[in-house]
Design a protein around this motif. Structure first.
Motif, PDB file in Angstrom:
ATOM      1  N   GLN A 370       8.492  -1.970 -11.681  1.00 15.62           N
ATOM      2  CA  GLN A 370       7.114  -1.502 -11.667  1.00 15.62           C
ATOM      3  C   GLN A 370       6.358  -2.067 -10.469  1.00 15.62           C
ATOM      4  N   ILE A 371       6.597  -3.343 -10.153  1.00 16.46           N
ATOM      5  CA  ILE A 371       5.978  -3.945  -8.970  1.00 16.46           C
ATOM      6  C   ILE A 371       6.439  -3.216  -7.716  1.00 16.46           C
ATOM      7  N   ALA A 372       7.745  -2.905  -7.664  1.00 14.90           N
ATOM      8  CA  ALA A 372       8.282  -2.193  -6.507  1.00 14.90           C
ATOM      9  C   ALA A 372       7.667  -0.805  -6.372  1.00 14.90           C
ATOM     10  N   MET A 373       7.509  -0.105  -7.472  1.00 15.31           N
ATOM     11  CA  MET A 373       6.912   1.229  -7.426  1.00 15.31           C
ATOM     12  C   MET A 373       5.444   1.163  -7.024  1.00 15.31           C
ATOM     13  N   ASN A 374       4.730   0.158  -7.518  1.00 15.86           N
ATOM     14  CA  ASN A 374       3.329  -0.012  -7.108  1.00 15.86           C
ATOM     15  C   ASN A 374       3.238  -0.270  -5.602  1.00 15.86           C
ATOM     16  N   SER A 375       4.189  -1.070  -5.086  1.00 14.13           N
ATOM     17  CA  SER A 375       4.217  -1.356  -3.657  1.00 14.13           C
ATOM     18  C   SER A 375       4.468  -0.085  -2.857  1.00 14.13           C
ATOM     19  N   GLN A 376       5.447   0.687  -3.280  1.00 17.79           N
ATOM     20  CA  GLN A 376       5.774   1.921  -2.564  1.00 17.79           C
ATOM     21  C   GLN A 376       4.590   2.892  -2.559  1.00 17.79           C
ATOM     22  N   LYS A 377       3.963   3.033  -3.705  1.00 17.38           N
ATOM     23  CA  LYS A 377       2.821   3.947  -3.824  1.00 17.38           C
ATOM     24  C   LYS A 377       1.661   3.499  -2.940  1.00 17.38           C
ATOM     25  N   THR A 378       1.416   2.197  -2.920  1.00 18.95           N
ATOM     26  CA  THR A 378       0.269   1.675  -2.169  1.00 18.95           C
ATOM     27  C   THR A 378       0.504   1.655  -0.674  1.00 18.95           C
ATOM     28  N   PHE A 379       1.652   1.140  -0.264  1.00 15.22           N
ATOM     29  CA  PHE A 379       1.864   0.883   1.153  1.00 15.22           C
ATOM     30  C   PHE A 379       2.640   1.997   1.852  1.00 15.22           C
ATOM     31  N   ARG A 380       3.871   2.235   1.435  1.00 18.61           N
ATOM     32  CA  ARG A 380       4.677   3.207   2.161  1.00 18.61           C
ATOM     33  C   ARG A 380       4.103   4.615   2.092  1.00 18.61           C
ATOM     34  N   ASP A 381       3.598   4.986   0.924  1.00 17.39           N
ATOM     35  CA  ASP A 381       3.168   6.367   0.728  1.00 17.39           C
ATOM     36  C   ASP A 381       1.701   6.608   1.051  1.00 17.39           C
ATOM     37  N   ARG A 382       0.953   5.545   1.441  1.00 23.00           N
ATOM     38  CA  ARG A 382      -0.458   5.767   1.752  1.00 23.00           C
ATOM     39  C   ARG A 382      -0.948   4.893   2.911  1.00 23.00           C
ATOM     40  N   TYR A 383      -1.094   3.609   2.675  1.00 23.34           N
ATOM     41  CA  TYR A 383      -1.863   2.789   3.611  1.00 23.34           C
ATOM     42  C   TYR A 383      -1.103   2.331   4.850  1.00 23.34           C
ATOM     43  N   LEU A 384       0.213   2.482   4.879  1.00 22.52           N
ATOM     44  CA  LEU A 384       0.975   2.152   6.077  1.00 22.52           C
ATOM     45  C   LEU A 384       1.539   3.396   6.743  1.00 22.52           C
ATOM     46  N   THR A 385       0.948   4.547   6.471  1.00 21.31           N
ATOM     47  CA  THR A 385       1.383   5.801   7.076  1.00 21.31           C
ATOM     48  C   THR A 385       0.775   5.983   8.463  1.00 21.31           C
ATOM     49  N   ALA A 386       1.290   6.992   9.175  1.00 22.16           N
ATOM     50  CA  ALA A 386       0.766   7.299  10.511  1.00 22.16           C
ATOM     51  C   ALA A 386      -0.705   7.666  10.450  1.00 22.16           C
ATOM     52  N   ALA A 387      -1.068   8.484   9.474  1.00 20.05           N
ATOM     53  CA  ALA A 387      -2.463   8.907   9.353  1.00 20.05           C
ATOM     54  C   ALA A 387      -3.379   7.721   9.098  1.00 20.05           C
ATOM     55  N   ALA A 388      -2.941   6.789   8.257  1.00 21.12           N
ATOM     56  CA  ALA A 388      -3.768   5.624   7.935  1.00 21.12           C
ATOM     57  C   ALA A 388      -4.032   4.776   9.172  1.00 21.12           C
ATOM     58  N   GLN A 389      -3.013   4.609  10.025  1.00 21.40           N
ATOM     59  CA  GLN A 389      -3.198   3.779  11.218  1.00 21.40           C
ATOM     60  C   GLN A 389      -4.136   4.444  12.225  1.00 21.40           C
ATOM     61  N   ALA A 390      -4.013   5.767  12.397  1.00 19.83           N
ATOM     62  CA  ALA A 390      -4.925   6.476  13.299  1.00 19.83           C
ATOM     63  C   ALA A 390      -6.360   6.399  12.780  1.00 19.83           C
ATOM     64  N   CYS A 391      -6.503   6.548  11.473  1.00 19.25           N
ATOM     65  CA  CYS A 391      -7.835   6.439  10.871  1.00 19.25           C
ATOM     66  C   CYS A 391      -8.407   5.037  11.066  1.00 19.25           C
ATOM     67  N   TYR A 392      -7.552   4.015  10.928  1.00 20.09           N
ATOM     68  CA  TYR A 392      -8.012   2.639  11.106  1.00 20.09           C
ATOM     69  C   TYR A 392      -8.543   2.430  12.512  1.00 20.09           C
ATOM     70  N   TRP A 393      -7.796   2.921  13.526  1.00 21.93           N
ATOM     71  CA  TRP A 393      -8.255   2.771  14.902  1.00 21.93           C
ATOM     72  C   TRP A 393      -9.623   3.411  15.109  1.00 21.93           C
ATOM     73  N   ARG A 394      -9.790   4.637  14.605  1.00 25.09           N
ATOM     74  CA  ARG A 394     -11.074   5.317  14.835  1.00 25.09           C
ATOM     75  C   ARG A 394     -12.202   4.660  14.050  1.00 25.09           C
ATOM     76  N   LYS A 395     -11.875   4.041  12.921  1.00 26.39           N
ATOM     77  CA  LYS A 395     -12.875   3.281  12.171  1.00 26.39           C
ATOM     78  C   LYS A 395     -13.343   2.067  12.988  1.00 26.39           C
ATOM     79  N   VAL A 396     -12.400   1.418  13.662  1.00 25.70           N
ATOM     80  CA  VAL A 396     -12.757   0.309  14.539  1.00 25.70           C
ATOM     81  C   VAL A 396     -13.655   0.800  15.674  1.00 25.70           C
ATOM     82  N   PHE A 397     -13.285   1.949  16.282  1.00 19.67           N
ATOM     83  CA  PHE A 397     -14.105   2.481  17.377  1.00 19.67           C
ATOM     84  C   PHE A 397     -15.557   2.685  16.920  1.00 19.67           C
ATOM     85  N   ARG A 398     -15.730   3.191  15.724  1.00 16.95           N
ATOM     86  CA  ARG A 398     -17.062   3.583  15.253  1.00 16.95           C
ATOM     87  C   ARG A 398     -17.835   2.414  14.635  1.00 16.95           C
ATOM     88  N   SER A 399     -17.173   1.294  14.443  1.00 13.62           N
ATOM     89  CA  SER A 399     -17.823   0.165  13.778  1.00 13.62           C
ATOM     90  C   SER A 399     -18.363  -0.851  14.761  1.00 13.62           C
TER      91      SER A 399
END
Length: 399
Positions: A370-399
């Protein structure tokens, strides 16, 4: 020097022109366009260990906690393989990833605007037309140019893929492991920070573009290879795995000593011949990042400061075990250390409770999975994706 990337053209010139052109070619060759789609990449798996690890049977898990089929996992990843999400969509999908940016922005609002006295590094300017210029660079050894170029590629990608105008800003960034050793409280973008360095803004690690080692390589390609070679939980080795250099940090030496002779541990030191080649004595122990995912449990330790390995381990869908950290990375606010949404296992810095926590996980494979599945759902499938990193950069630009 000037860095310019427009319609696929890259020009670099200045005092370190020749070296940077070589480094640019290396990174571009490792990731040709910077816009690879995980759904279409075909890549053979590379195994660097002397033999494939044996797989051990473990308790059968319920249907609800089985890993998804690789094709389903690829479809999940492709949901976030676009670099061009709008600001509203970025905030909707990845708002939890921006906590560190919000902290930095709040601190700057409380202390006032940035002044020349706050800075001691190169300035980088992004003019209104969307072209990225480097006004000055201070790269003192051969280790930093590939990192700097990887960061520049990420920034350029985030700018050119943006569906909305990006603010005209000037900024400085540093790619050293120890960004502010004297704690002079300069304001810049860095890969990691200590709690005391409140003026530091965190940016994504250079490895989100590419790590210039055969054992690592392009981040997106690694993600696809992990999915394509994903093993069911019960076929993974029920041990905790770690490979790395011990002398980098004392916590690694403590971890190594406490796991000697333990049946539940596969911990080996890797010695390096130079910055890119493993010594012959370690050739049979070294493993690719993809091969790490054959294990149910993965150890993560800090290096000279932070360790860039963590983002790869969090892509495995395994249980990542890590000691209490001193260095902060952008995604650390997403760690859940207990409760039904737990997605990592944290131990003391001296690893005194490691065996106790490992025994608990080994005796309760349902909890571990269950811990492993929570990790996969949180990180691999969302917050460590290509889209998330591009969004992070533009958030930095605008902040």
């Amino acid at each position: 020097m000037v860095y310019k990337n427009k319609q696929g053209v890259v020009a670099v010139c200045g005092a370190v022109c020749i070296f940077l052109l070589v480094a640019t070619g290396f990174i571009l060759n490792s990731h040709p366009s910077g816009y690879l789609s995980p759904s279409v990449i075909k890549s053979d798996r590379h195994t660097f260990s002397s033999s494939s690890p044996k797989h051990f049977a473990s308790a059968q898990l319920t249907k609800e906690t089985q890993l998804p089929h690789p094709s389903e996992a690829l479809q999940q990843i492709s949901r976030f393989d676009s670099y061009g999400l709008s600001t509203a969509k970025c905030d909707e999908e990845f708002g939890r990833l921006f906590k560190e940016i919000e902290r930095s922005a709040a601190h700057r609002q409380n202390t006032g605007n940035v002044t020349p006295a706050d800075l001691d590094l190169a300035w980088v300017s992004k003019p209104d037309d969307g072209t990225l210029f480097v006004l000055e660079a201070k790269l003192k050894n051969e280790y930093y140019p590939p990192r700097a170029l990887s960061i520049l590629h990420q920034i350029d990608r985030a700018i050119t893929a943006s569906p909305e105008p990006v603010p005209d800003i000037e900024f400085s960034f540093i790619v050293k492991d120890l960004p502010d050793e004297s704690h002079a409280h300069h304001t810049f973008w860095a890969l990691s920070r200590l709690p005391i360095d409140k003026e530091t803004w965190l940016m994504p690690d250079f490895g989100y573009w590419s790590w210039p080692l055969d054992l690592v390589g392009s981040y997106e390609q690694i993600r696809v290879e992990i999915i394509q070679n994903q093993k069911p939980w019960e076929e993974r080795v029920p041990k905790i795995l770690w490979r790395g250099a011990l002398k980098t940090n004392k916590v690694r030496e403590a971890m190594y000593k406490i796991t000697r002779g333990k049946k539940w541990a596969d911990i080996e030191e890797i010695k390096w011949k130079n910055r890119t080649e493993v010594s012959p004595a370690s050739a049979t122990s070294v493993m690719s990042m993809v091969d790490h995912c054959d294990y149910q449990y993965l150890m993560h330790t800090e290096g000279r400061s932070y360790s860039g390995r963590g983002k790869y381990l969090l892509n495995c869908g395994s249980v990542m075990v890590m000691h209490k950290s001193e260095w902060i990375e952008p995604h650390h606010d997403l760690y859940v250390k207990s409760g039904p949404e737990q997605n990592i296992v944290e131990v003391e810095r001296d690893f005194s409770d490691l065996e106790e926590k490992m025994q608990k996980l080994l005796k309760d494979p349902q909890l571990a999975r269950q811990i492993a599945m929570n990790s996969q759902k949180t990180f691999r499938d969302r917050y460590l994706t290509a889209a998330a990193q591009a969004c992070y950069w533009r958030k930095v630009f605008r902040s």
